[in-house]
Design a protein around this motif. Structure first.
Motif, mmCIF file in Angstrom:
data_model
loop_
_atom_site.group_PDB
_atom_site.id
_atom_site.type_symbol
_atom_site.label_atom_id
_atom_site.label_comp_id
_atom_site.label_asym_id
_atom_site.label_seq_id
_atom_site.Cartn_x
_atom_site.Cartn_y
_atom_site.Cartn_z
ATOM 1 N N ARG A 79 12.116 8.295 -3.522
ATOM 2 C CA ARG A 79 11.708 7.443 -4.633
ATOM 3 C C ARG A 79 10.839 6.313 -4.115
ATOM 4 N NH1 ARG A 79 16.181 3.846 -7.247
ATOM 5 N NH2 ARG A 79 16.181 2.197 -5.712
ATOM 6 N N SER A 80 10.072 5.752 -4.988
ATOM 7 C CA SER A 80 9.175 4.662 -4.618
ATOM 8 C C SER A 80 9.967 3.437 -4.210
ATOM 9 C CB SER A 80 8.271 4.326 -5.810
ATOM 10 O OG SER A 80 7.459 3.211 -5.494
ATOM 11 N N CYS A 81 9.444 2.722 -3.248
ATOM 12 C CA CYS A 81 10.057 1.437 -2.847
ATOM 13 C C CYS A 81 9.799 0.372 -3.911
ATOM 14 C CB CYS A 81 9.481 0.965 -1.518
ATOM 15 S SG CYS A 81 10.018 1.949 -0.112
ATOM 16 N N PRO A 106 19.445 4.930 4.139
ATOM 17 C CA PRO A 106 18.146 5.395 3.626
ATOM 18 C C PRO A 106 17.011 4.901 4.520
ATOM 19 C CG PRO A 106 19.461 4.473 1.865
ATOM 20 C CD PRO A 106 20.178 4.162 3.144
ATOM 21 N N GLN A 107 15.981 5.703 4.614
ATOM 22 C CA GLN A 107 14.825 5.346 5.425
ATOM 23 C C GLN A 107 13.651 5.059 4.516
ATOM 24 O OE1 GLN A 107 14.953 9.025 7.676
ATOM 25 N NE2 GLN A 107 15.441 7.827 9.507
ATOM 26 N N ALA A 115 0.567 -0.098 -0.793
ATOM 27 C CA ALA A 115 1.992 -0.293 -1.063
ATOM 28 C C ALA A 115 2.535 0.713 -2.078
ATOM 29 C CB ALA A 115 2.246 -1.713 -1.552
ATOM 30 N N PHE A 116 1.705 1.175 -3.001
ATOM 31 C CA PHE A 116 2.204 2.108 -4.022
ATOM 32 C C PHE A 116 2.654 3.434 -3.426
ATOM 33 C CE2 PHE A 116 -2.165 3.419 -3.664
ATOM 34 C CZ PHE A 116 -2.141 4.781 -3.880
ATOM 35 N N LEU A 117 2.201 3.756 -2.207
ATOM 36 C CA LEU A 117 2.613 4.997 -1.553
ATOM 37 C C LEU A 117 3.943 4.870 -0.817
ATOM 38 C CD1 LEU A 117 -0.641 6.382 0.122
ATOM 39 C CD2 LEU A 117 0.514 7.255 -1.899
#
Length: 127
Positions: A79-81, A106-107, A115-117
């Protein structure tokens, strides 16, 4: 100047997509469940290497989880950060954790200027 800026952006995106691909390849299982719709476009090499299950909302996540649970299948949740890119709520994740456990921390991958990636990976195994 505009062309140079565009070329620089393309270079950064390609570099970060490669980094994201390597990160997912090293840190995911055979099955990936995600609500990040653009992952296959950013990591095309992995699209054929893994089984991807995309969910658009909480109900779809819970439906997929119940199917995987029936077969006692471990999987990676990606999932996205960043909350702006998530389609699954924290409430649904809490429900998920009643069925599956997270055996390790979690990593997350941090990517410069895109940042969106950035994503986080939860390795999940049945309880």
């Amino acid at each position: 100047l505009i062309q140079f800026h565009g070329m620089q952006n393309q270079y950064i995106m390609r570099k970060n997509s490669c980094r994201l691909t390597d990160f997912l390849r090293e840190n995911t299982r055979d099955i990936i469940v995600s609500d990040v719709f653009f992952l296959p476009m950013q990591t095309p090499e992995l699209f054929r290497e893994r089984r991807w299950l995309f969910v658009k909302n909480d109900q779809e996540l819970l439906d997929v989880i119940r199917l995987l649970q029936q077969e006692k299948r471990p999987f990676a949740l990606v999932r996205s950060c960043h909350g702006n890119y998530r389609r699954v709520s924290n409430r649904a994740l809490a429900e998920l954790l009643k069925i599956y456990r997270v055996p390790e921390k979690p990593q997350a991958v941090k990517l410069n200027k895109t940042a969106f990636l950035e994503v986080e990976i939860f390795q999940l195994v049945p309880r």
